[in-house]
Design an enzyme around this catalytic site. Structure first.
Site, PDB file in Angstrom:
ATOM      1  N   CYS A 257       6.742 -57.905 -52.521  1.00 16.08           N
ATOM      2  CA  CYS A 257       6.592 -59.516 -52.825  1.00 16.08           C
ATOM      3  C   CYS A 257       5.196 -59.398 -53.179  1.00 16.08           C
ATOM      4  O   CYS A 257       4.142 -58.805 -53.013  1.00 16.08           O
ATOM      5  CB  CYS A 257       7.197 -59.995 -51.506  1.00 16.08           C
ATOM      6  SG  CYS A 257       8.152 -60.051 -51.183  1.00 16.08           S
TER       7      CYS A 257
ATOM      8  N   HIS B 173       4.340 -65.914 -51.900  1.00 13.17           N
ATOM      9  CA  HIS B 173       3.609 -66.354 -50.995  1.00 13.17           C
ATOM     10  C   HIS B 173       2.263 -66.102 -50.300  1.00 13.17           C
ATOM     11  O   HIS B 173       1.668 -65.762 -50.956  1.00 13.17           O
ATOM     12  CB  HIS B 173       4.629 -65.508 -49.293  1.00 13.17           C
ATOM     13  CG  HIS B 173       4.004 -64.420 -49.656  1.00 13.17           C
ATOM     14  ND1 HIS B 173       2.916 -63.467 -48.824  1.00 13.17           N
ATOM     15  CD2 HIS B 173       4.835 -62.550 -50.245  1.00 13.17           C
ATOM     16  CE1 HIS B 173       3.322 -62.028 -48.342  1.00 13.17           C
ATOM     17  NE2 HIS B 173       3.876 -61.422 -49.435  1.00 13.17           N
TER      18      HIS B 173
END
Length: 525
Positions: free
Chosen positions: A444, A425
């Site tokens: 992440c 992301h």
């Protein structure tokens, strides 16, 4: 072994003792593979003279060059047993037993060389990559053994990947340094060495870098480090040439390349050559686990190296810096496929962050949610009044943040199925990419230039969409890829560079130790 010299594998195995050199015969190759091999040969034996046995012993001992333990395969004992068996009469029990032992041992060594000795699932609870079973060209293997070329048979199993060849070559060089007694270590001290300083440690620093580049044996012809003269006019002055050598060392070890030998650089310089050898061995094992069966085009996330590489279908290679999980919230190792992208995403707070980070702050300060743009939801997605929630026991209440510049996911998320709920992301905290070591997230992967990556994924998957146009209206939407693109998340603490040198990375998740221990553990199954 019959009168005609043929061998029945099942009978030969039955003739064996319970263990061979301390290794149970269940560890010595796959019976089905053994049967197929001898069926292909018309049951003809292989180990009919000591020249072939000696070639087998030499090939097994050479596996130290692949980071494996030759003692696992008991080459010296095989030599003794082979000599005894060949001295016995034709068709003897000893000769039949040795024939299948020798071939089984060879098949086991080849399996370890091709797919790894260690089962990563047993040492890493988060491992999600299936390891394919070994596969050998038995026809070529049989022909090479008839020629007595056991090393050529071993080569059939050796991973045929450039990173593996580079690591193997480097391992030989570092083993040579170890045989010479290793490199000198700098003294333990708190004061840093700065450019222009005069100090006895500067002379030691010249010797240290000279052993691993320049005048030494590691990558001397590739310019891994600039030439570091050991007989400089004043070897104790930290001169510009040596400063540049240190800066290159720092870059190859993910350290701030300021040329100052502070605590972190001194610590990296004082890692022993035996520790570097183990680090190379560990990453050779990771190559054996991972690199088989990869497509030509895929996204590779190098966790310990803080780098993402996209190998595009047209042969282009795109690289970017990344931020990965902190040591207590590790980014997992996995293989998956990128299936869709979320543009202008909302952020639903993951359970761990909700429970450990946010909930304690909400309990201490009811205004915390509003200050961060977070709002509570029911499990079905209905918005709740935050003042009506019992934050001491919120039950199934979820927290979400709307799309916008302050959203932790930034403007774009690249998603792929996995049990850990991790993804690639964007981030509003782009300054973090400037740090040398970037284990800073909650698991992440934050990607620098992620919008450029997203557009390439759209283009290469046949998805007709303009990332910039879709982002511009601020609407939250999911866009599926017309063709899924493989993604691999792996953990490399040694990376061969394009110039042939090695980049060593800190073992941020402390995973190397378990792999070394498993590689060194005697093979007993």
């Amino acid at each position: 072994m019959g009168i005609d010299g043929s061998i029945n594998v099942e009978h030969s195995l039955a003739d064996q003792p319970a263990t061979v050199g301390g290794v149970s015969d269940s560890a010595l190759g796959n019976l089905d593979e053994l049967q197929r091999f001898y069926a292909l040969r018309g049951q003809r034996p292989v180990w009919t003279n000591m020249a072939r046995v000696d070639a087998l012993v030499a090939a097994l001992e050479s596996l130290s060059g692949d980071g494996l333990m030759p003692s696992d395969y008991h080459p010296r004992q095989l030599a003794i047993e082979g000599q005894q068996a060949l001295a016995s009469r034709q068709g003897s029990t000893a000769l039949r037993a040795f024939e299948s032992k020798a071939t089984s041992t060879l098949l086991t060594a080849m399996a370890h060389l091709q797919r790894g000795k260690v089962d990563p699932h047993q040492i890493d609870n988060g491992w999600e990559v299936d390891i394919a079973p070994p596969s050998f060209d038995l026809v070529t293997m049989s022909l090479e053994l008839d020629e007595g070329d056991v090393e050529a048979v071993i080569e059939l199993a050796r991973p045929d990947f450039e990173p593996y060849r580079q690591l193997r070559s480097a391992l030989a060089e570092y083993q040579s340094i170890e045989q010479q007694g290793g490199w000198p270590l700098l003294s333990a001290r708190d004061e840093p060495l700065r450019p222009g300083d005069r100090d006895h440690d500067v002379a030691m620093l010249r010797q240290r870098l000279g052993m691993e580049g320049g005048d030494g044996v590691i990558a001397a012809d590739t310019g891994y480090y600039p030439q570091v003269s050991l007989d400089a006019p004043d070897a104790e002055i930290y001169d510009p040439q040596l400063v540049e050598a240190v800066r290159r060392f720092q870059r190859h070890h993910l350290l701030a390349d300021d040329g100052v030998v502070g605590p972190d650089t001194r610590l990296a310089l004082n890692v022993s050559v035996s520790q570097r050898i183990d680090q190379i061995r560990v990453n050779m094992e990771r190559v054996r686990w991972l690199l088989h069966g990869l497509p030509d085009s895929f996204v590779l996330v190098d966790i310990a190296g803080y780098q993402l590489t996209y190998f595009r279908p047209d042969g282009q290679v795109w690289r970017s810096r990344i931020v990965v999980g902190q040591p207590y919230r590790r980014t997992p190792t996995l293989r998956s496929e990128i299936t869709y992208l979320t543009l202008n995403p909302t952020w639903t707070v993951p359970p761990t962050i909700y429970r450990e980070d946010i909930l304690p702050k909400v309990r201490n300060n009811p205004g915390y949610l509003a200050s961060r743009g977070l709002y509570p939801l029911t499990p079905s997605g209905q918005r709740l009044d935050p003042h009506a929630v019992d934050w001491s026991n919120p039950g199934g209440v979820m927290l979400r943040q709307g799309a916008g510049p302050g959203n932790p996911l930034g403007r774009l998320v690249i998603r792929f199925p996995n049990d850990h709920l991790v993804y690639l992301h964007d981030t509003p905290s782009r300054h973090l990419f400037d740090r040398a070591q970037r284990a800073l997230s909650s698991g992440c992967i934050r990607v620098e230039g992620v919008t450029q990556l997203a557009q390439m994924l759209f283009d290469d998957s046949g998805t007709s969409a303009s990332v910039s146009r879709l982002l511009a209206d601020g609407k939250t939407r999911n866009i599926s890829l017309e063709r899924h693109i493989p993604v691999v998340l792996n953990y490399w603490t040694v990376q061969p560079e394009t110039d042939g040198s090695l980049a060593f990375r800190p073992d941020i998740y402390h995973r190397d130790t378990d792999v070394v221990a498993a590689l060194d553990r005697p093979l007993v199954l």
